[in-house]
Design an enzyme around this catalytic site. Structure first.
Site, PDB file in Angstrom:
ATOM      1  N   ASN A 150       0.691  -1.236  -0.107  1.00  0.00           N
ATOM      2  CA  ASN A 150       0.006   0.054  -0.122  1.00  0.00           C
ATOM      3  C   ASN A 150       1.023   1.040  -0.179  1.00  0.00           C
ATOM      4  O   ASN A 150       1.748   1.582   0.963  1.00  0.00           O
ATOM      5  CB  ASN A 150      -0.996  -0.038   1.295  1.00  0.00           C
ATOM      6  CG  ASN A 150      -1.816   1.229   1.115  1.00  0.00           C
ATOM      7  OD1 ASN A 150      -3.067   1.225   0.559  1.00  0.00           O
ATOM      8  ND2 ASN A 150      -1.532   2.188   1.950  1.00  0.00           N
ATOM      9  N   GLU A 151       0.727   1.979  -0.924  1.00  0.00           N
ATOM     10  CA  GLU A 151       1.243   3.152  -1.076  1.00  0.00           C
ATOM     11  C   GLU A 151       2.940   3.194  -0.786  1.00  0.00           C
ATOM     12  O   GLU A 151       3.532   3.678  -0.106  1.00  0.00           O
ATOM     13  CB  GLU A 151       0.867   4.347  -0.368  1.00  0.00           C
ATOM     14  CG  GLU A 151      -0.225   4.741  -0.550  1.00  0.00           C
ATOM     15  CD  GLU A 151      -1.051   5.812   0.108  1.00  0.00           C
ATOM     16  OE1 GLU A 151      -0.691   6.047   1.156  1.00  0.00           O
ATOM     17  OE2 GLU A 151      -1.934   6.588  -0.375  1.00  0.00           O
ATOM     18  N   GLU A 315      -7.993   5.576  -4.032  1.00  0.00           N
ATOM     19  CA  GLU A 315      -8.671   6.130  -2.770  1.00  0.00           C
ATOM     20  C   GLU A 315      -9.152   7.474  -3.293  1.00  0.00           C
ATOM     21  O   GLU A 315      -8.264   8.277  -3.675  1.00  0.00           O
ATOM     22  CB  GLU A 315      -7.590   6.265  -1.540  1.00  0.00           C
ATOM     23  CG  GLU A 315      -7.136   4.745  -1.227  1.00  0.00           C
ATOM     24  CD  GLU A 315      -5.869   5.174  -0.254  1.00  0.00           C
ATOM     25  OE1 GLU A 315      -6.088   5.922   0.344  1.00  0.00           O
ATOM     26  OE2 GLU A 315      -5.533   3.948   0.077  1.00  0.00           O
ATOM     27  N   TRP A 323      -5.331  13.023  10.852  1.00  0.00           N
ATOM     28  CA  TRP A 323      -4.830  11.894  11.706  1.00  0.00           C
ATOM     29  C   TRP A 323      -4.916  12.641  12.929  1.00  0.00           C
ATOM     30  O   TRP A 323      -5.204  13.751  13.189  1.00  0.00           O
ATOM     31  CB  TRP A 323      -3.341  11.577  11.404  1.00  0.00           C
ATOM     32  CG  TRP A 323      -3.071  10.844  10.231  1.00  0.00           C
ATOM     33  CD1 TRP A 323      -4.211  10.408   9.313  1.00  0.00           C
ATOM     34  CD2 TRP A 323      -2.023   9.871   9.976  1.00  0.00           C
ATOM     35  NE1 TRP A 323      -3.675   9.419   8.499  1.00  0.00           N
ATOM     36  CE2 TRP A 323      -2.036   9.285   8.922  1.00  0.00           C
ATOM     37  CE3 TRP A 323      -0.542   9.923  10.440  1.00  0.00           C
ATOM     38  CZ2 TRP A 323      -1.250   8.328   8.244  1.00  0.00           C
ATOM     39  CZ3 TRP A 323       0.275   9.137   9.931  1.00  0.00           C
ATOM     40  CH2 TRP A 323      -0.193   8.297   8.696  1.00  0.00           C
TER      41      TRP A 323
HETATM   42  C1  GAL Z   1      -3.478   6.853   2.280  1.00  0.00           C
HETATM   43  C2  GAL Z   1      -3.362   5.585   2.666  1.00  0.00           C
HETATM   44  C3  GAL Z   1      -4.733   4.899   3.352  1.00  0.00           C
HETATM   45  C4  GAL Z   1      -5.087   5.981   4.510  1.00  0.00           C
HETATM   46  C5  GAL Z   1      -5.385   7.408   3.859  1.00  0.00           C
HETATM   47  C6  GAL Z   1      -5.648   8.280   4.987  1.00  0.00           C
HETATM   48  O1  GAL Z   1      -2.299   7.523   2.205  1.00  0.00           O
HETATM   49  O2  GAL Z   1      -3.410   4.683   1.688  1.00  0.00           O
HETATM   50  O3  GAL Z   1      -4.486   3.930   3.990  1.00  0.00           O
HETATM   51  O4  GAL Z   1      -4.273   5.773   5.423  1.00  0.00           O
HETATM   52  O5  GAL Z   1      -4.150   7.782   3.253  1.00  0.00           O
HETATM   53  O6  GAL Z   1      -4.472   8.438   5.669  1.00  0.00           O
END
Ligand code: GAL
Length: 691
Positions: A150-151, A315, A323
């Protein structure tokens, strides 16, 4: 055939975390998603411990139950490899898998992406879990594709573990063969950095000045990219052995220090992007005078398109951001969720998956909202999603249409990475990239980023009327050959200050500047300087139009006979500096070359300057005879056969007035439209015409 991102359909999805919720909620969640128009979910990207709760103990009971339910409901699934979050038992037993800071302190368990790509032990654990999952789920009928990790490189894009040191030496040995070769390339005679053995070579760590050898740093960025690409490929190769024909492999980005073109070519079927336009609030002050704000995300979408002509959004923002300890952004206003999803589609995405279904009730991301809040109750964003799903149905005919560009902005990773480590390079690049993007947006000129990859040909370049290569500090003969062919065949190329003074290793050349670009641009850079702060904005005068030569000024002379009307082809001074001690010195030169023209501008492109260039080159408002659009709205154009689609996106809180100057089909509202038209705040209109 691939079920999504196939050039034939546009699909909506969401990110779901079955492991975050009571099983009793699963069925209802899936039903509600399907009812709202969600056809695909992505799962399991952080769930290593659900699959391997203890070393060597694998269990698929949890995801078997969920995937069987998904199948029963008719929900399609993207399954992820969980390698972004190694479990506690693993990092505790094998701390060498952890990434470290410059001083060698390990990043401990507790967040994510705390591993390093080069640890042989971590690679082994990853191979095992990917092999197990791919063999277990490769033929599962609910699964349509796979996401790697992931990323990659999110959170940390630099690596300083012991394994990285070992791998860096291996990488350098492969590249330079001998320590002497390395010494030569890195210019280690400077400040007595000469190495006598590979064991003396380290990652560019902590030094007493905080800086390191720039040639070493450039290689370090290349090394990081190489490490990520290999790590991704290791996983992709395993999945390909087991997955069904037509299932895809992708990953989500985009982050620094990765050559995504290489990763896409070697390991992926297409790229996906994670689009959070409200970062405009979180990353910078949401300044009133910032013309682009969330519209700046179109720049990232253009980047993904350059990496992967077909792409999706893994996403897409659907709620407020935050956060617990950083990054705050408000809830999307009514219409903004739709605007941002259609911004992605306008730029070519044909899969848009919202992050996330329901907002987490625990952990770091309790403020990173999804479509639903904690309770899951019906809300405005879910209602907006339903309406959006209907709109997307009306846009299905646009699937597979190609983004139509008029202008290209050339890029390459050598210069991107050089600009990261070299302030003189970084500052001009930052100003020019932002200005060019903004100017093109305001003048409604669709553009592409065009990367110098191994595959690029002069033919591929020839479809751009104009190419900007703003600060090609590092130039190579191969790239110059392509540019010369492009211009010779009638193209127009614009280069800016600081072109051509470094080679591929980042060492300065001794040729007269702009080095390899001198012949094509007909320009000689006789002297240069940073713009002195007390000189204010240094302007250049182009036939009476003043424009800023920002940040840095190359003082130019035309090569050969100037202004020789007879010669015709001789380089010609178009603008001169209008202030500072070099007032009157040439600031812009145009050279005819073959059937085209090359321009050399002595400064970085400020916004006003970029706008002057578009106007003087006659490339602003290319669709002006069809549409009148205010500056606050973006125009994206896509074409398939003889069907052209115009996406008009209003990023403003206010209504926007547009004018449609010939009859066109209104895809979202239906019917034929012509004449004045109002776009709601954050409204989008998609028009079709057979042209
Ligand atoms: C992205 C990530 C997600 C979630 C989202 C919000 O960078 O892939 O898992 O963390 O940001 O922080």
């Amino acid at each position: 055939m691939r079920q999504i991102v196939n050039g034939e359909s546009i699909t909506l999805g969401t990110c779901y975390y079955p492991e975050h919720w009571d099983r009793a909620l699963w069925a209802e969640d899936l039903d509600r998603m399907l009812e709202a128009g969600i056809e695909v979910i992505r799962i399991a990207e952080f769930a290593w411990s659900k699959i391997e709760p203890r070393e060597g103990e694998y269990t698929y009971d949890f995801y078997d139950a969920f995937l069987d339910l998904a199948l029963e409901k008719g929900m399609k699934v993207i399954f992820c490899t969980p390698t972004a979050t190694p479990p506690a038992w693993l990092t505790e037993e094998y701390p060498e898998v952890l990434n470290a800071d410059k001083e060698g302190h390990l990043y401990r368990h507790g967040t994510r992406r705390h591993y390093n790509y080069n640890s042989p032990i971590y690679q082994e654990f990853c191979r095992n879990i990917v092999e197990r999952s791919a063999s277990h789920y490769g033929k599962h009928p609910a699964i349509i594709g796979w996401q790697l990790d992931n990323e990659f490189n999110c959170e940390k894009d630099q690596f300083y573990s012991e394994s990285d040191t070992v791998a860096f030496r291996r990488f350098l040995k492969e590249k330079y063969k001998t320590v002497e070769g390395l010494n030569e390339a890195w210019g280690t005679v400077f400040w007595n950095q000469t190495y006598t053995a590979w064991s003396e070579v380290h990652l560019p760590g902590k030094t007493n000045t905080g800086t390191v050898n720039p040639h070493q740093m450039l290689d370090y960025y290349r090394f990081i990219s190489d490490s990520v690409c290999r790590f991704a490929d290791m996983q992709a190769q395993i999945i390909r052995k087991y997955c069904k024909a037509g299932d895809f492999i992708t990953t989500n980005g985009i982050f620094a220090n990765i050559d995504y073109q290489r990763m896409n070519r070697e390991s992926l079927d297409f790229m996906t992007y994670d689009s959070y336009p409200d970062f405009a609030y979180a990353l910078w002050d949401y300044r009133e005078n910032d013309l682009m704000k969330d519209r700046r995300w179109s720049r990232n979408l253009a980047e993904v398109r350059a990496m992967s002509p077909l792409f999706g959004i893994m996403e897409q923002q659907s709620g407020a951001n935050g956060w617990t300890d950083r990054m705050e952004a408000p809830t999307p206003r009514p219409g903004q969720m739709t605007l941002w999803a259609l911004q992605s589609i306008a730029h070519g995405a044909d899969f848009v998956s919202f992050f996330r279904w329901r907002t987490a009730t625990m952990g770091t991301e309790i403020y990173w909202h999804g479509i639903l809040d904690y309770s899951g109750r019906e809300n405005r964003r879910l209602r907006e999603l339903r309406t959006l799903a209907l709109k997307v149905q009306r846009l299905q005919e646009t699937a597979g249409s190609r983004y139509v560009e008029k202008v290209g902005i050339l890029k390459d990773y050598d210069n991107i990475w050089d600009a990261q480590l070299d302030r003189w390079h970084g500052r001009v690049e930052e100003v020019s990239q932002d200005s060019l993007f903004t100017a093109l947006q305001l003048a409604h000129v669709p553009f592409d980023y065009v990367y110098f990859t191994e595959e690029i040909t002069s033919e591929a370049l020839s479809r751009y009327e104009v190419l900007f290569y703003p600060h090609a500090v590092i130039l190579t003969k191969e790239r110059m050959n392509l540019l010369e062919q492009y211009v010779a065949c009638g193209g127009r190329l614009v280069m800016g200050c600081r072109t051509g003074y470094k080679d591929l290793g980042g060492r300065c050349v001794m040729e007269h500047l702009p080095g390899l670009a001198a012949k094509l641009t007909g320009t000689d850079v006789v002297e240069y300087s940073f713009v002195a702060p007390d000189d204010g904005r240094v302007m250049a005068d182009w036939d009476g139009t003043l424009m800023e030569a920002a940040v840095f000024n190359d003082l130019l002379e035309p090569l050969g006979a100037e202004n020789d009307e007879e010669a015709g082809a001789a380089p010609r001074v178009l603008a001169r500096y209008a202030s500072s001690y070099y007032k009157g010195t040439p600031a812009l030169i145009r050279n005819h070359y073959g059937r085209g023209e090359a321009y050399y501008f002595g400064g970085a492109f400020a916004l006003d300057t970029a706008r002057v260039f578009l106007q003087k080159l006659g490339i602003g408002e290319p669709y002006g005879d069809l549409l009148r659009i205010p500056e606050g709205c973006e125009l994206a154009v896509r074409r398939k056969g003889n069907h052209t689609y115009f996406f008009l996106l209003n990023y403003q809180k206010e209504m926007a007035q547009i004018e449609i100057r010939q009859p066109m089909r209104d895809l979202l509202e239906g019917g034929t439209v012509q004449g004045p038209r109002t776009l709601e705040p954050y409204g989008v209109c998609v028009l079709g015409a057979d042209i």
